[in-house]
Design an enzyme around this catalytic site. Structure first.
Site, mmCIF file in Angstrom:
data_model
loop_
_atom_site.group_PDB
_atom_site.id
_atom_site.type_symbol
_atom_site.label_atom_id
_atom_site.label_comp_id
_atom_site.label_asym_id
_atom_site.label_seq_id
_atom_site.Cartn_x
_atom_site.Cartn_y
_atom_site.Cartn_z
ATOM 1 N N ARG A 165 -27.251 -22.532 -24.175
ATOM 2 C CA ARG A 165 -27.283 -22.849 -22.823
ATOM 3 C C ARG A 165 -28.470 -22.931 -22.436
ATOM 4 O O ARG A 165 -28.574 -23.467 -21.152
ATOM 5 C CB ARG A 165 -27.036 -21.722 -21.921
ATOM 6 C CG ARG A 165 -25.265 -21.622 -22.353
ATOM 7 C CD ARG A 165 -24.406 -20.462 -21.855
ATOM 8 N NE ARG A 165 -23.867 -20.750 -19.788
ATOM 9 C CZ ARG A 165 -25.399 -19.925 -18.833
ATOM 10 N NH1 ARG A 165 -26.218 -18.881 -19.815
ATOM 11 N NH2 ARG A 165 -25.518 -20.462 -17.681
ATOM 12 N N TYR A 207 -28.635 -26.816 -20.025
ATOM 13 C CA TYR A 207 -29.245 -25.902 -18.654
ATOM 14 C C TYR A 207 -30.038 -25.281 -17.737
ATOM 15 O O TYR A 207 -30.026 -24.959 -16.581
ATOM 16 C CB TYR A 207 -27.428 -25.529 -18.109
ATOM 17 C CG TYR A 207 -26.159 -25.445 -18.581
ATOM 18 C CD1 TYR A 207 -25.917 -26.587 -18.407
ATOM 19 C CD2 TYR A 207 -25.273 -24.613 -18.842
ATOM 20 C CE1 TYR A 207 -24.649 -27.511 -18.621
ATOM 21 C CE2 TYR A 207 -24.084 -24.993 -19.890
ATOM 22 C CZ TYR A 207 -23.696 -26.186 -19.621
ATOM 23 O OH TYR A 207 -22.538 -26.237 -19.695
ATOM 24 N N CYS A 262 -35.049 -28.001 -35.742
ATOM 25 C CA CYS A 262 -35.923 -28.329 -35.852
ATOM 26 C C CYS A 262 -35.746 -28.999 -34.775
ATOM 27 O O CYS A 262 -35.126 -31.019 -34.296
ATOM 28 C CB CYS A 262 -36.009 -29.356 -36.687
ATOM 29 S SG CYS A 262 -35.900 -28.385 -38.425
#
Ligand code: PLP
Length: 421
Positions: free
Chosen positions: A319, A323, A349
């Site tokens: 998340r 977002y 990475c």
């Protein structure tokens, strides 16, 4: 008690989910570890149930928010149906003991195979998202000798004022049938063989923190209901979707009870009380019930930025990266030292692999931290990027902690792959 996480609290400087201390769970089950409060899940559900008491209704948990079997079982036992978006989710609902007669099948891209399976097991209804899908569903139903109950997902063209990736009820979104096409689409559905029209649906977005967009969408929906019924097509149920937001930082969404009371009042005022009411909540049932526990691996202070490297990354919880979501991060042990400002980053990475930026924390290597409100769109969006096994999951109820998913091992990740010879 921490904001937005009523079942997560410090006791004597140690962080607990219900009566389970998180350092102890980390020691027993390892990290990264998702920990859920079953009491919190059922309390969130109860807020919906209270508002709907005494009405013909069904709460279909939108399982893409968290589709772990024990989570589904918790809701199935509490009487919930499920909102699903794939045949994989259908099989999960069945495996968890869900009642297929309470399953709503949503989604813009259902395949024929998925439709056939859903018809075979007798799902409650298909939320149809396009006129082309109506034609295909009709063909599949006729071939199977079964009847598909349908409701049309109508795009009400209202702005839910949330993140653009999770708003779904605007004209420019791929979801639903345009408001102005809806009556024609219902006439088509009613004329096609193998289909039985039973309702109407909208879902305007996710993490919505105000009642106003819902009320606006509801008014437009009720206009349509009246328009469709004027053509002699009965709509038995109204499905108001999901999307109610939770508190991550300082958002103050209405409670489910308050939102639903406002919506039901409008439904009654407009003379639609006799209809069955469906909701499809996801995030608001599970989001605040979960935390992601992670161990601090390394502290990397520098003159420009301080990095706190933890063992959970964007593959465990995407998340923040996807977002730019802000999620609270709390130390599992409160230290009596001044906090330092850290960027909390994972081992993956990618520079996008962060869980939180510029967070004041007093931590040392070996300490655990918890990302709060991680119960929704956490594990269900986890991946194996960097060949990292997915985290283990634990369900807590009071002082009882049960492992509900084993940590994935390297052999699990290679299952089903084939060398060339
Ligand atoms: C995702 C989704 C939901 C649930 O959304 P939340 O924001 O998690 O409540 C409900 N219905 C449909 C059709 C969805 O796609």
């Amino acid at each position: 008690m921490l904001p937005g996480a009523p079942h997560v609290a410090y006791r004597d400087g140690l962080l607990f989910v219900e009566d389970c201390e998180l350092n102890a769970l980390a020691a027993e089950f390892g990290t990264p570890l998702y920990v859920y409060s079953q009491t919190a899940m059922l309390a969130s559900l109860a807020s919906y149930q209270r508002a709907l008491a005494g009405r013909d209704h069904l709460i279909c948990y939108a399982m893409k928010a968290n589709s772990s079997l024990a989570v589904l079982q918790t809701f199935a036992r509490a009487g919930c149906g499920f909102d699903i978006v794939s045949v994989g989710e259908l099989e999960r609902a069945i495996a968890a003991g869900g009642d297929t007669a309470k399953v709503m099948f949503s989604g813009v891209g259902k395949t024929r195979h998925e439709m056939r399976r859903a018809l075979e097991v007798g799902v409650l209804c298909f939320n149809v998202e396009s006129e082309a899908e109506l034609d295909v569903l009709s063909q599949v139903a006729v071939q199977s000798g079964l009847t598909a109950k349908v409701s049309l997902r109508v795009n009400p063209d209202v702005d839910p004022r949330t993140h653009p990736y999770i708003s779904t009820g605007l004209k420019g979104n791929k979801f639903g049938i345009a408001h102005e096409r809806a009556v024609a689409a219902y006439l088509r559905a009613a004329a096609l063989p193998g289909l039985e029209v039973t309702g109407i649906d909208f879902h305007i977005g996710s993490q919505i923190t105000e009642a106003a967009p819902y009320l606006e969408a509801l008014d437009r929906l009720l206009d349509l209901v009246e328009g469709v019924e004027a053509h002699g097509i009965a709509l038995h149920h109204i499905d108001l979707g999901g999307g109610l937001g939770i508190t991550y930082a300082d958002e103050q969404p209405p409670s489910a009870e308050a939102l639903l009371s406002a919506l039901l009042e409008r439904i009654d005022e407009r003379g639609h009380s006799h209809r069955r009411i469906l909701f499809e909540p996801g995030r608001s049932l599970v989001g605040n019930a979960g935390v992601l526990v992670s161990e601090v691996l390394y502290l990397k202070p520098s003159s420009v930025k301080n990095f706190c490297v933890v063992d959970a990354g964007m593959n465990d919880l995407i998340r923040p990266a996807l977002y730019q979501a802000w999620m609270r991060i709390a130390a599992c042990t409160l230290r009596d030292e001044p906090p330092v400002i850290w960027d909390v980053v994972g081992p993956v990475c990618e520079s996008g692999d962060w869980l939180g930026r510029e967070r004041p924390l007093a931590v040392k290597a070996g300490d655990c931290v918890a990302v709060l409100s991680a119960g929704a769109y956490g594990m269900s969006l986890a991946s194996n990027y960097n060949s990292r096994g997915r985290a283990a999951e634990v369900m807590v109820s009071g002082a009882d902690a049960r492992l509900i998913r084993d940590r994935e091992q390297p052999a699990d990740l290679m299952h089903g792959e084939h060398l060339l010879d």
